[in-house]
Structure formats: structure tokens, C-alpha cells
Design a protein around this motif. Sequence first.
Motif, PDB file in Angstrom:
ATOM      1  N   ASP A 250       0.840  -1.191   0.000  1.00 49.44           N
ATOM      2  CA  ASP A 250       0.000   0.000   0.000  1.00 49.44           C
ATOM      3  C   ASP A 250       0.877   1.243   0.000  1.00 49.44           C
ATOM      4  N   ASP A 251       0.670   2.115  -0.968  1.00 49.04           N
ATOM      5  CA  ASP A 251       1.371   3.402  -1.021  1.00 49.04           C
ATOM      6  C   ASP A 251       0.509   4.426  -0.292  1.00 49.04           C
ATOM      7  N   VAL A 252       0.978   4.902   0.882  1.00 47.18           N
ATOM      8  CA  VAL A 252       0.212   5.873   1.669  1.00 47.18           C
ATOM      9  C   VAL A 252       0.930   7.226   1.707  1.00 47.18           C
ATOM     10  N   SER A 253       1.757   7.485   0.688  1.00 54.01           N
ATOM     11  CA  SER A 253       2.553   8.713   0.667  1.00 54.01           C
ATOM     12  C   SER A 253       1.701   9.961   0.850  1.00 54.01           C
ATOM     13  N   ALA A 254       0.573  10.042   0.124  1.00 49.87           N
ATOM     14  CA  ALA A 254      -0.253  11.246   0.170  1.00 49.87           C
ATOM     15  C   ALA A 254      -0.787  11.509   1.573  1.00 49.87           C
ATOM     16  N   ARG A 255      -0.963  10.456   2.356  1.00 50.82           N
ATOM     17  CA  ARG A 255      -1.524  10.606   3.697  1.00 50.82           C
ATOM     18  C   ARG A 255      -0.465  10.976   4.730  1.00 50.82           C
ATOM     19  N   THR A 256       0.812  10.910   4.359  1.00 53.07           N
ATOM     20  CA  THR A 256       1.870  11.295   5.295  1.00 53.07           C
ATOM     21  C   THR A 256       2.277  12.762   5.146  1.00 53.07           C
ATOM     22  N   VAL A 257       1.921  13.384   4.025  1.00 56.59           N
ATOM     23  CA  VAL A 257       2.357  14.763   3.775  1.00 56.59           C
ATOM     24  C   VAL A 257       1.847  15.704   4.863  1.00 56.59           C
ATOM     25  N   GLY A 258       0.591  15.527   5.281  1.00 53.48           N
ATOM     26  CA  GLY A 258       0.011  16.397   6.297  1.00 53.48           C
ATOM     27  C   GLY A 258       0.718  16.314   7.637  1.00 53.48           C
ATOM     28  N   PHE A 259       1.377  15.194   7.914  1.00 50.86           N
ATOM     29  CA  PHE A 259       2.135  15.060   9.160  1.00 50.86           C
ATOM     30  C   PHE A 259       3.199  16.139   9.240  1.00 50.86           C
ATOM     31  N   TRP A 260       3.838  16.417   8.090  1.00 47.84           N
ATOM     32  CA  TRP A 260       4.903  17.416   8.061  1.00 47.84           C
ATOM     33  C   TRP A 260       4.345  18.825   8.099  1.00 47.84           C
ATOM     34  N   THR A 261       3.144  19.008   7.594  1.00 47.99           N
ATOM     35  CA  THR A 261       2.491  20.314   7.733  1.00 47.99           C
ATOM     36  C   THR A 261       2.225  20.609   9.204  1.00 47.99           C
ATOM     37  N   LEU A 262       1.749  19.597   9.933  1.00 49.23           N
ATOM     38  CA  LEU A 262       1.474  19.775  11.368  1.00 49.23           C
ATOM     39  C   LEU A 262       2.756  19.998  12.160  1.00 49.23           C
ATOM     40  N   THR A 263       3.812  19.246  11.845  1.00 49.16           N
ATOM     41  CA  THR A 263       5.056  19.437  12.599  1.00 49.16           C
ATOM     42  C   THR A 263       5.660  20.813  12.311  1.00 49.16           C
ATOM     43  N   SER A 264       5.514  21.297  11.075  1.00 50.36           N
ATOM     44  CA  SER A 264       6.013  22.639  10.759  1.00 50.36           C
ATOM     45  C   SER A 264       5.282  23.689  11.582  1.00 50.36           C
ATOM     46  N   GLU A 265       3.953  23.529  11.699  1.00 50.90           N
ATOM     47  CA  GLU A 265       3.180  24.489  12.483  1.00 50.90           C
ATOM     48  C   GLU A 265       3.532  24.393  13.965  1.00 50.90           C
ATOM     49  N   LEU A 266       3.772  23.173  14.431  1.00 54.11           N
ATOM     50  CA  LEU A 266       4.154  23.001  15.832  1.00 54.11           C
ATOM     51  C   LEU A 266       5.508  23.645  16.107  1.00 54.11           C
ATOM     52  N   LEU A 267       6.427  23.586  15.142  1.00 49.89           N
ATOM     53  CA  LEU A 267       7.728  24.244  15.306  1.00 49.89           C
ATOM     54  C   LEU A 267       7.568  25.739  15.570  1.00 49.89           C
ATOM     55  N   VAL A 268       6.620  26.373  14.891  1.00 48.71           N
ATOM     56  CA  VAL A 268       6.375  27.794  15.118  1.00 48.71           C
ATOM     57  C   VAL A 268       5.973  28.024  16.569  1.00 48.71           C
ATOM     58  N   HIS A 269       5.047  27.211  17.077  1.00 49.57           N
ATOM     59  CA  HIS A 269       4.616  27.342  18.473  1.00 49.57           C
ATOM     60  C   HIS A 269       5.797  27.157  19.420  1.00 49.57           C
ATOM     61  N   GLU A 270       6.625  26.148  19.157  1.00 49.51           N
ATOM     62  CA  GLU A 270       7.734  25.854  20.062  1.00 49.51           C
ATOM     63  C   GLU A 270       8.746  26.988  20.082  1.00 49.51           C
ATOM     64  N   HIS A 271       8.996  27.604  18.937  1.00 47.13           N
ATOM     65  CA  HIS A 271       9.901  28.747  18.920  1.00 47.13           C
ATOM     66  C   HIS A 271       9.266  29.956  19.587  1.00 47.13           C
ATOM     67  N   MET A 272       7.965  30.136  19.396  1.00 43.40           N
ATOM     68  CA  MET A 272       7.267  31.258  20.026  1.00 43.40           C
ATOM     69  C   MET A 272       7.320  31.149  21.548  1.00 43.40           C
ATOM     70  N   GLU A 273       7.212  29.908  22.048  1.00 44.57           N
ATOM     71  CA  GLU A 273       7.222  29.700  23.491  1.00 44.57           C
ATOM     72  C   GLU A 273       8.531  30.156  24.122  1.00 44.57           C
ATOM     73  N   HIS A 274       9.623  30.099  23.348  1.00 39.56           N
ATOM     74  CA  HIS A 274      10.933  30.461  23.886  1.00 39.56           C
ATOM     75  C   HIS A 274      11.445  31.787  23.346  1.00 39.56           C
ATOM     76  N   ALA A 275      10.615  32.460  22.541  1.00 35.72           N
ATOM     77  CA  ALA A 275      11.073  33.709  21.932  1.00 35.72           C
ATOM     78  C   ALA A 275      10.944  34.864  22.905  1.00 35.72           C
ATOM     79  N   PRO A 276      11.861  35.828  22.852  1.00 41.58           N
ATOM     80  CA  PRO A 276      11.739  37.032  23.689  1.00 41.58           C
ATOM     81  C   PRO A 276      10.509  37.848  23.278  1.00 41.58           C
TER      82      PRO A 276
END
Length: 320
Positions: A250-276
Motif C-alpha cells: 500500500d502506497d500511503v505517501s499522500a496521507r503522510t504529507v500532512g504530518f509534516w504540515t502539522l510538525t512545521s506548524e508546531l515548530l512555530v509554536h515551540e519557537h514562540m514559546e521560547h522567543a523574547p
Amino acid sequence: MKTLRAFHKTLPTPLEPGRGEDGESLPASGGARMPALPNDLRAYHEALATRGLARFGPGPRVHCHMGLVDRLPAPGTPALELRERLRASQEALLAELARAMGRFPDGGDVMDVGSGLGGSALYWAQEHRARVTAMVNVPAHLEQVRRFAHEAGVGDRVQARLASPEELQGRACFDALIAVENACALPRADWLRAARSWLKPGGVLAIADCFWVRPLVVHPSSDAWRTRLGSVRGLLAAAQEAGLELEVHDDVSARTVGFWTLTSELLVHEHMEHAPANARDLRAALNAVRMESQRDHLWLQQGLMDGGLEYALLVLRRER
């Protein structure tokens, strides 16, 4: 995560010694012996688990792999909800792999290959009542996996062991071997022969992993784990030679792309939490997030979307 965390878009590099044209490990001689895990890979898994625990802890089910995302939340979703969605996506991947296996060996004997912090081992034990041997790559993680199993109430069904199972060599004692993002870590010919020797007749090897489709279009960094990506074709050829027959691809490539969209958005939150608080420093932090997102996620997202990479679920059976 076992996230292919530092992929870089670079020019193609020469093939490594001992590798075929598509980056496959060349067949090795000898019997079904599991190769030792190289020190660089052990260090990679240790860093991976540390990051996974910081992001998705405190446990007990902590996963260090990709997930399946079918619907993205609205922009501006809070960090806590993003983490919950990411955890749910990782468990959705395990559920999909169980579905691909058909009749999962509920109550059976399962080896979880490269168990990380034991999240998937606990999943099979809790959701499928399996007796799980959790093969751990880092000695320091043994006690942590045991503690998580006890917290989850499955300490009697999860046995954590260091991933050097020579004593199991040739013993057909498992109904299923499950490798989530571990199929590329070791020379495939040796690993697949060893896998067959551990499976009972009729047992299955289930794999969820990322593979090359066009390996020379772009090449990742020299990271110890990612340079071992190979093709589905190469793995299946080695599996057939080892005596394992393909049942599901089973090729589930298309269903994994959104995982990286979510992690990218979470990275913004994590940097904001520690930003001055000051706006200039905040803009600098957000720019750093964008750069990290491009470096760590864009290459992989693009590869999964345009067919340069494939995220596949494979089920292989030992017939006799």
C-alpha cells in the motif's frame, strides 16, 4: 521523530561502496545473521527518542515515526491540539498497518523491531493483546520501555531487549515481526533472512517505511539513517530471495504529507514559546522556524508529493 529530521536538498552524490544503482545494499554472503547496529545509528536513535519524548511525552505510548493525516486543522490551532493530532496520526499509521496485515495475530507473539521508546510495542500489547518482544536500539532505553509498559498495565506482555538477538537465531517463534521505519537501517539481505528465521511458518513481516523512487534526483545529507534509504523494488527482490512472499503493498505517501504540515506548524509554536517578547527578536525566531522547516520538512514533503519518495506499507509472509 524518526522523522527524517534533517533532510537537505543537495546535488546527487556518488554511490557508496557496496551499494547498487538505486542505493540498495548489495547481497551479503552467509546465513541468516542479524548485523550489529552501527554506532552512528545507535546515536541517531538515542537523539531521536530524546526529541520524541520532549515533544510527545510524558508517555507511556511515545512514538518516534511518521503518521497519517487525512484532514488538516484550521491555521492557528493551539500547540496542545497539534501534539494530540500528531500522536493520533502516528497511531493511525499503526492501525493502518494492522489492517494491512489482515487478521492481526491477536494474542500472538510479536517482535517490534527497533522499538524506540516502546510506543508501538505498547500499542500491539494494549490494542491487540499481543505478547511483544520490544527490540531496543539504545541500552539506556531498556529500563524506560519497561517502566512505560508497567505504567500502561502491560508489563507482563512486553519484554524489552537490546537489538542484538543472536540468541533467537533460527528460532521460528514469532507470529509477526513489525518494523516501523526500521527497514532501511541494516543490510536488507541479512536482515530479511534473519526475519524469516524468526517467523513461524505462516507468520508475517509488516513494514512501514519511506523508500526512494527516484534516488538520484536529489540526495539527502550524509545522515547515518537516511543514506540507507532504498527502493521498494530492491527490498522485495531481497525478500523473495530470503523466502518471504509479498501479500500487501500500500502506497500511503499522500496521507503522510500532512504530518509534516502539522510538525512545521508546531515548530512555530515551540519557537514562540521560547522567543523574547520584543518584536524584532520574535521575527528572527519565526524566520529561524521557516529555515528549519524548509531544511527539515520541505524536501521530504516535496518528494512524497511529486513521487520522488514513497511511504509504503508492506506485508510479507513466510509460507513454510
